[in-house]
Design a protein around this motif. Sequence first.
Motif, short mmCIF file in Angstrom:
data_model
loop_
_atom_site.label_atom_id
_atom_site.label_comp_id
_atom_site.label_asym_id
_atom_site.label_seq_id
_atom_site.Cartn_x
_atom_site.Cartn_y
_atom_site.Cartn_z
N TYR A 1 16.85 4.57 0.80
CA TYR A 1 16.22 4.00 -0.40
C TYR A 1 15.38 2.79 -0.03
O TYR A 1 15.49 2.25 1.07
CB TYR A 1 17.29 3.60 -1.43
CG TYR A 1 18.11 2.40 -1.01
CD1 TYR A 1 17.72 1.11 -1.37
CD2 TYR A 1 19.26 2.55 -0.24
CE1 TYR A 1 18.46 0.01 -0.97
CE2 TYR A 1 20.01 1.46 0.15
CZ TYR A 1 19.60 0.19 -0.21
OH TYR A 1 20.33 -0.89 0.19
N GLN A 2 14.53 2.41 -0.96
CA GLN A 2 13.74 1.18 -0.85
C GLN A 2 13.77 0.48 -2.20
O GLN A 2 13.72 1.15 -3.23
CB GLN A 2 12.27 1.48 -0.51
CG GLN A 2 12.04 1.97 0.87
CD GLN A 2 12.44 0.94 1.93
OE1 GLN A 2 12.23 -0.25 1.76
NE2 GLN A 2 13.02 1.41 3.00
N LYS B 1 10.45 4.47 7.52
CA LYS B 1 10.68 4.86 8.92
C LYS B 1 11.30 3.72 9.71
O LYS B 1 12.18 3.96 10.55
CB LYS B 1 9.37 5.30 9.57
CG LYS B 1 8.90 6.65 9.09
CD LYS B 1 7.59 7.04 9.73
CE LYS B 1 7.11 8.39 9.23
NZ LYS B 1 5.80 8.76 9.82
N GLN B 2 10.86 2.49 9.48
CA GLN B 2 11.46 1.34 10.16
C GLN B 2 12.93 1.21 9.79
O GLN B 2 13.78 0.97 10.66
CB GLN B 2 10.72 0.05 9.80
CG GLN B 2 9.36 -0.09 10.42
CD GLN B 2 8.64 -1.34 9.93
OE1 GLN B 2 9.12 -2.08 9.07
NE2 GLN B 2 7.46 -1.57 10.46
N ASP B 3 13.23 1.36 8.51
CA ASP B 3 14.62 1.27 8.06
C ASP B 3 15.47 2.39 8.65
O ASP B 3 16.62 2.18 9.01
CB ASP B 3 14.70 1.30 6.53
CG ASP B 3 14.27 0.00 5.90
OD1 ASP B 3 14.00 -0.98 6.63
OD2 ASP B 3 14.20 -0.05 4.66
N THR C 1 0.85 -1.18 0.00
CA THR C 1 0.00 0.00 0.00
C THR C 1 0.89 1.24 0.00
O THR C 1 2.07 1.17 0.35
CB THR C 1 -0.93 0.04 1.24
OG1 THR C 1 -0.13 0.11 2.41
CG2 THR C 1 -1.85 -1.18 1.27
N PHE C 2 0.30 2.35 -0.39
CA PHE C 2 1.06 3.61 -0.41
C PHE C 2 1.58 3.94 0.99
O PHE C 2 2.72 4.36 1.15
CB PHE C 2 0.18 4.76 -0.92
CG PHE C 2 -0.37 4.54 -2.30
CD1 PHE C 2 0.45 4.25 -3.37
CD2 PHE C 2 -1.74 4.61 -2.53
CE1 PHE C 2 -0.05 4.05 -4.65
CE2 PHE C 2 -2.26 4.41 -3.80
CZ PHE C 2 -1.42 4.13 -4.86
N LYS C 3 0.76 3.74 2.01
CA LYS C 3 1.17 4.05 3.38
C LYS C 3 2.30 3.13 3.85
O LYS C 3 3.14 3.54 4.65
CB LYS C 3 -0.01 3.92 4.34
CG LYS C 3 -1.02 5.04 4.21
CD LYS C 3 -2.14 4.87 5.22
CE LYS C 3 -3.17 5.98 5.08
NZ LYS C 3 -4.27 5.83 6.05
N PHE C 4 2.32 1.89 3.37
CA PHE C 4 3.34 0.95 3.81
C PHE C 4 4.74 1.41 3.38
O PHE C 4 5.71 1.17 4.09
CB PHE C 4 3.05 -0.46 3.28
CG PHE C 4 4.01 -1.49 3.80
CD1 PHE C 4 4.00 -1.86 5.13
CD2 PHE C 4 4.92 -2.08 2.94
CE1 PHE C 4 4.89 -2.81 5.62
CE2 PHE C 4 5.82 -3.04 3.41
CZ PHE C 4 5.81 -3.41 4.76
#
Length: 106
Positions: free
Chosen positions: A65-66, A52-54, A43-46
Amino acid sequence: MTDFKLWLEFENTYSENWDPENDAANIHVDLPNGKHYGINVWTFKFLETLRKQDEHHGANLKGLYQTPPDLFVKELTRDCIEKTIQDLIRIGNLEEVLNPSVLEKK
């Protein structure tokens, strides 16, 4: 009515506590022509949650980056994903529509 078969991970494995607007899942799409697709959906929110977790845990250069999934959607619901897959099929072949940046080696 869809012209494909859709398997959704969250209908089979997720608990009642998960957030359909802030999560990720795998889906399988089976087309009548015999083609099968495994698609990683966020999802966009994920995306922001993962960033933030990273950042907190230091992964991916602290959220710099992701590596993206195959597809982003507003929510992980059968209705949203069916409509999305129907539209993508209308546009073209899933392998071309979902991966337009993959270049063919010449």
